[in-house]
Design a protein around this motif. Structure first.
Motif, PDB file in Angstrom:
ATOM      1  N   MET A  69       0.841  -1.177   0.000  1.00 20.68           N
ATOM      2  CA  MET A  69       0.000   0.000   0.000  1.00 20.68           C
ATOM      3  C   MET A  69       0.883   1.236   0.000  1.00 20.68           C
ATOM      4  O   MET A  69       1.856   1.322   0.736  1.00 20.68           O
ATOM      5  CB  MET A  69      -0.910  -0.040   1.226  1.00 20.68           C
ATOM      6  CG  MET A  69      -1.733   1.183   1.466  1.00 20.68           C
ATOM      7  SD  MET A  69      -3.051   1.465   0.302  1.00 20.68           S
ATOM      8  CE  MET A  69      -4.285   0.372   0.904  1.00 20.68           C
ATOM      9  N   LEU A  70       0.552   2.183  -0.821  1.00 23.80           N
ATOM     10  CA  LEU A  70       1.269   3.436  -0.930  1.00 23.80           C
ATOM     11  C   LEU A  70       0.955   4.290   0.291  1.00 23.80           C
ATOM     12  O   LEU A  70      -0.184   4.394   0.706  1.00 23.80           O
ATOM     13  CB  LEU A  70       0.823   4.151  -2.211  1.00 23.80           C
ATOM     14  CG  LEU A  70       1.458   5.480  -2.555  1.00 23.80           C
ATOM     15  CD1 LEU A  70       2.941   5.252  -2.868  1.00 23.80           C
ATOM     16  CD2 LEU A  70       0.767   6.087  -3.755  1.00 23.80           C
ATOM     17  N   SER A  71       1.977   4.875   0.882  1.00 22.81           N
ATOM     18  CA  SER A  71       1.764   5.735   2.036  1.00 22.81           C
ATOM     19  C   SER A  71       2.382   7.096   1.759  1.00 22.81           C
ATOM     20  O   SER A  71       3.583   7.203   1.537  1.00 22.81           O
ATOM     21  CB  SER A  71       2.402   5.117   3.280  1.00 22.81           C
ATOM     22  OG  SER A  71       2.224   5.978   4.376  1.00 22.81           O
ATOM     23  N   ILE A  72       1.551   8.111   1.744  1.00 25.03           N
ATOM     24  CA  ILE A  72       2.023   9.472   1.485  1.00 25.03           C
ATOM     25  C   ILE A  72       1.594  10.331   2.659  1.00 25.03           C
ATOM     26  O   ILE A  72       0.415  10.468   2.941  1.00 25.03           O
ATOM     27  CB  ILE A  72       1.413  10.047   0.196  1.00 25.03           C
ATOM     28  CG1 ILE A  72       1.764   9.166  -1.002  1.00 25.03           C
ATOM     29  CG2 ILE A  72       1.864  11.464  -0.031  1.00 25.03           C
ATOM     30  CD1 ILE A  72       1.082   9.592  -2.274  1.00 25.03           C
TER      31      ILE A  72
ATOM     32  N   VAL B  18      -1.183   7.745 -12.526  1.00 22.39           N
ATOM     33  CA  VAL B  18      -1.905   6.642 -11.890  1.00 22.39           C
ATOM     34  C   VAL B  18      -3.325   6.556 -12.435  1.00 22.39           C
ATOM     35  O   VAL B  18      -3.860   5.469 -12.671  1.00 22.39           O
ATOM     36  CB  VAL B  18      -1.891   6.788 -10.352  1.00 22.39           C
ATOM     37  CG1 VAL B  18      -2.840   5.803  -9.697  1.00 22.39           C
ATOM     38  CG2 VAL B  18      -0.485   6.603  -9.821  1.00 22.39           C
ATOM     39  N   ARG B  19      -3.942   7.700 -12.671  1.00 20.37           N
ATOM     40  CA  ARG B  19      -5.300   7.716 -13.222  1.00 20.37           C
ATOM     41  C   ARG B  19      -5.322   7.084 -14.623  1.00 20.37           C
ATOM     42  O   ARG B  19      -6.206   6.280 -14.937  1.00 20.37           O
ATOM     43  CB  ARG B  19      -5.821   9.150 -13.281  1.00 20.37           C
ATOM     44  CG  ARG B  19      -7.260   9.258 -13.726  1.00 20.37           C
ATOM     45  CD  ARG B  19      -7.805  10.664 -13.551  1.00 20.37           C
ATOM     46  NE  ARG B  19      -7.942  10.927 -12.125  1.00 20.37           N
ATOM     47  CZ  ARG B  19      -7.656  12.095 -11.553  1.00 20.37           C
ATOM     48  NH1 ARG B  19      -7.203  13.100 -12.262  1.00 20.37           N
ATOM     49  NH2 ARG B  19      -7.821  12.256 -10.259  1.00 20.37           N
ATOM     50  N   VAL B  20      -4.340   7.418 -15.448  1.00 18.96           N
ATOM     51  CA  VAL B  20      -4.266   6.826 -16.790  1.00 18.96           C
ATOM     52  C   VAL B  20      -4.073   5.311 -16.686  1.00 18.96           C
ATOM     53  O   VAL B  20      -4.715   4.540 -17.406  1.00 18.96           O
ATOM     54  CB  VAL B  20      -3.115   7.476 -17.605  1.00 18.96           C
ATOM     55  CG1 VAL B  20      -2.794   6.677 -18.857  1.00 18.96           C
ATOM     56  CG2 VAL B  20      -3.473   8.911 -17.966  1.00 18.96           C
TER      57      VAL B  20
ATOM     58  N   ALA C 276      -8.106  -1.818  -9.050  1.00 17.50           N
ATOM     59  CA  ALA C 276      -8.566  -1.375  -7.726  1.00 17.50           C
ATOM     60  C   ALA C 276      -7.403  -0.820  -6.911  1.00 17.50           C
ATOM     61  O   ALA C 276      -7.540   0.212  -6.244  1.00 17.50           O
ATOM     62  CB  ALA C 276      -9.232  -2.528  -6.986  1.00 17.50           C
ATOM     63  N   ASP C 277      -6.249  -1.478  -6.960  1.00 17.44           N
ATOM     64  CA  ASP C 277      -5.063  -0.973  -6.263  1.00 17.44           C
ATOM     65  C   ASP C 277      -4.660   0.393  -6.793  1.00 17.44           C
ATOM     66  O   ASP C 277      -4.323   1.303  -6.027  1.00 17.44           O
ATOM     67  CB  ASP C 277      -3.884  -1.944  -6.405  1.00 17.44           C
ATOM     68  CG  ASP C 277      -4.043  -3.198  -5.571  1.00 17.44           C
ATOM     69  OD1 ASP C 277      -4.910  -3.229  -4.674  1.00 17.44           O
ATOM     70  OD2 ASP C 277      -3.284  -4.159  -5.824  1.00 17.44           O
ATOM     71  N   ALA C 278      -4.695   0.550  -8.113  1.00 20.82           N
ATOM     72  CA  ALA C 278      -4.361   1.841  -8.714  1.00 20.82           C
ATOM     73  C   ALA C 278      -5.354   2.910  -8.256  1.00 20.82           C
ATOM     74  O   ALA C 278      -4.974   4.052  -8.004  1.00 20.82           O
ATOM     75  CB  ALA C 278      -4.347   1.735 -10.237  1.00 20.82           C
TER      76      ALA C 278
END
Length: 86
Positions: free
Chosen positions: A1-4, A25-27, A72-74
């Protein structure tokens, strides 16, 4: 999981980088969404009866599932980036 979690206020350069990451990421998510639908449609497109083709259909179904999970991850990454840049 990305953590920002920025330590402080975002600089204009950091915000620019986040907005570019969000766009990329949206693309990627949109491409994965489209691919998952196409693969699923392909796997259900015809009445296949041979063993080899049935195995291919099962493989395509698995690929469609994995592609939906990646999409879903994206989407989660997209939401996290958007929450930081807002």
């Amino acid at each position: 999981m990305l953590s920002i979690a920025p330590a402080g206020p975002l600089t204009s350069d950091a915000l620019w980088v986040l907005l570019q990451a969000l766009a990329e990421v949206r693309v990627a998510r949109e491409a994965l969404d489209g691919a998952a639908g196409d693969v699923l449609a392909l796997s259900h497109d015809a009445e296949w009866r041979s063993d080899g083709v049935t195995a291919l259909r099962d493989t395509l179904g698995g690929l469609a599932t994995r592609t939906r999970v990646a999409a879903a991850d994206a989407g989660l990454h997209e939401a996290q980036i958007a929450s930081v840049s807002a």
